[in-house]
Each structure stands twice: as C-alpha cells, then as structure tokens.
Design an enzyme around this catalytic site. Structure first.
Site, PDB file in Angstrom:
ATOM      1  CE  LYS A  29       1.601  14.231  19.193  1.00  0.00           C
ATOM      2  NZ  LYS A  29       1.925  14.396  20.761  1.00  0.00           N
TER       3      LYS A  29
ATOM      4  N   GLY B 141       3.477  20.258  25.000  1.00  0.00           N
ATOM      5  CA  GLY B 141       4.599  20.377  25.367  1.00  0.00           C
ATOM      6  C   GLY B 141       5.436  21.112  24.464  1.00  0.00           C
TER       7      GLY B 141
ATOM      8  CD  GLU C  33       5.044  15.502  20.357  1.00  0.00           C
ATOM      9  OE1 GLU C  33       4.973  15.059  21.346  1.00  0.00           O
ATOM     10  OE2 GLU C  33       4.091  16.494  20.080  1.00  0.00           O
TER      11      GLU C  33
END
Ligand code: 5RP
Length: 248
Positions: free
Chosen positions: A110, A113, A119
C-alpha cells in the site's frame, strides 16, 4: 481510444462494486470505522455516507486515514475523530481500505497515495480488516509490479537511501505533481519508492528490516493483519462485474 475509455469506465465500476459490497456486508451501526484512502476506498466512504444519510446506518465513529478522506467525510457529514480521542482510543472495529498489490496470502503493498503510515495505524488497530480491489491488483509475488513506498524524515533521506540500497533496492524519491520538488506527506516527510530486482525475501521480514533503518517512519508492506479481500472481477455474463471474497 474508445477502447481505452471503456476500460476506464469498467475499472471505475469494479471499484464501486467492491466498495459498496464491502460496506453493505461488513459495516454495522455503532461501529468504530477506519476509512482508507484512494480511488477505490472512496467508494466505500461514499456508501457509508449514503447509508448514514438514509438512516440505515447510525452512530458511526469514523477514522479518516488522510486529508483526502477527511475532506470526503466532511462533504458526506460522516463524523470522524482522532485515534487519540475518547471515541476511538480503544481501537477500531473495522477498517476498509484499498491496496496497490495483493498476494495469494492476502499480504499487501500500500501507499500509492502516500497515506500508508496512517493506513497502517488503522489496519493494525482494527479487529477486522477489509481490503477492496479490482482484479488488476492481484499478484503472485509482491513488488513485481508496484514499488514499495518508504516514508522517511527529510534529514535522513540520503542515509536511508544508502541503507535501502544495501538491502538490494533501487530507490527513487517520489516527485510531486503540480508542485516543484518531492512529495511531502501529511506528516512533513518524504517518500522513497523502492524496487527490488528480485524480491526473494519474505515480505514480512522485509517489513521489519526496512523499518529498522534509522530515519524510516513506515513502509508499505502490510503483512501483520491479513485482511478479508473483496475482489471485483469483470464478468462477460454480468456487465456490473462480480465479487469474490478471499478470506485470510
Ligand atoms: C494510499 C493507498 C491506496 O489504498 C492504494 O494506493 C490504492 O489506491 P487506488 O484504489 O486509488 O488504486 O494505499 O496510500
């Protein structure tokens, strides 16, 4: 050109389907709910907003993982709180987020972004972790297609680059778009995107090793709280696509 725009529409539809299905199946009134970041996670955020507006969901305490998600929550009137707040300090019931790569063991990359630091806080503070992706995010081996982002404090950029190169990584400083110079994260840090010529090591070992380099804040391997993955697949028989749910 027409084919390209069809593909784009189809991809957006799959993201929407994944977001809506995951919310409808997993979110319940009264939950402490982590909300992810990106063009897939936003569809889950919108579905939560829609169900709150309809009165189908009530008393949601959300945690937004980025400025992007906070702004979306503001627009949709989804109440969100700090993880340090009384509302959320005992942890999250559920987090729904997107991912850049998912391997067969539901381990993830991940941070496309640049929001992987927060996150990961949400992912590892959640009793249930749900990832929503379209089928293009599936991979046999993490790191084959997508670089692993590493958030570093600005004064450690060169030292961390050397440390990552010692681990066999090729390192690129992430550059901003429509601003000269590097991406600056929500926390005032830089992002190094790293690729390995051959990723032979176990991603869970890499997750720990990268974080041991002084100056690294967090990296984009997510291996410790394997999620339930909702995969939206295109299906010739059904133009809206179909969902496959893969358990950890
Ligand atoms: C942001 C993330 C995103 O969840 C990931 O990049 C996937 O984004 P998208 O759904 O837009 O492809 O980790 O830091």
């Amino acid at each position: 050109m027409e084919q390209d725009s069809n593909r784009l529409d189809n991809n957006t539809q799959l993201k929407q389907l994944a977001g809506k299905t995951a919310v409808d199946e997993t979110v319940k009134s009264g939950m402490k709910l982590g909300l992810g970041t990106g063009s897939t996670a936003v569809h889950a955020v919108r579905r939560v907003g829609e169900l709150l507006a309809q009165g189908v969901l009530r008393d949601i305490c959300a945690f937004a993982t980025s400025f992007q998600t906070e702004i979306e929550c503001e627009k949709l009137k989804i109440p969100f709180y700090s993880l340090n707040s009384q509302e959320l300090s005992s942890g999250l019931d559920l987090t729904i987020d997107g991912a850049d790569e998912v391997d067969p063991k539901n381990r993830l990359i991940k941070g496309g972004g640049g929001a992987h630091l927060i996150e990961k806080l949400a992912a590892y503070a959640s009793s249930v972790y749900v990832i929503i992706v379209d089928e293009s995010k599936l991979t046999e081996r993490l790191g084959g297609g997508f670089p692993v982002p590493v958030e570093v404090i600005p004064s450690a950029r060169v030292q961390v680059t050397k440390g990552l190169e010692k681990l066999g990584a090729n390192v690129i400083l992430r550059e901003a778009v429509r601003k000269a110079g590097p991406v600056i994260t929500e926390h005032g840090n830089l992002i190094l995107d790293i690729r390995f010529a051959s990723m032979s090591a176990d991603p869970s070992i890499m997750e720990s090793e990268i974080n041991q380099i002084p100056g690294v804040v967090e990296n984009g391997f997510f291996t410790r709280n394997p999620p339930v993955v909702f995969i939206a697949r295109s299906n010739k028989a059904c133009s809206a696509g179909m969902i496959e749910k893969r358990l950890p």
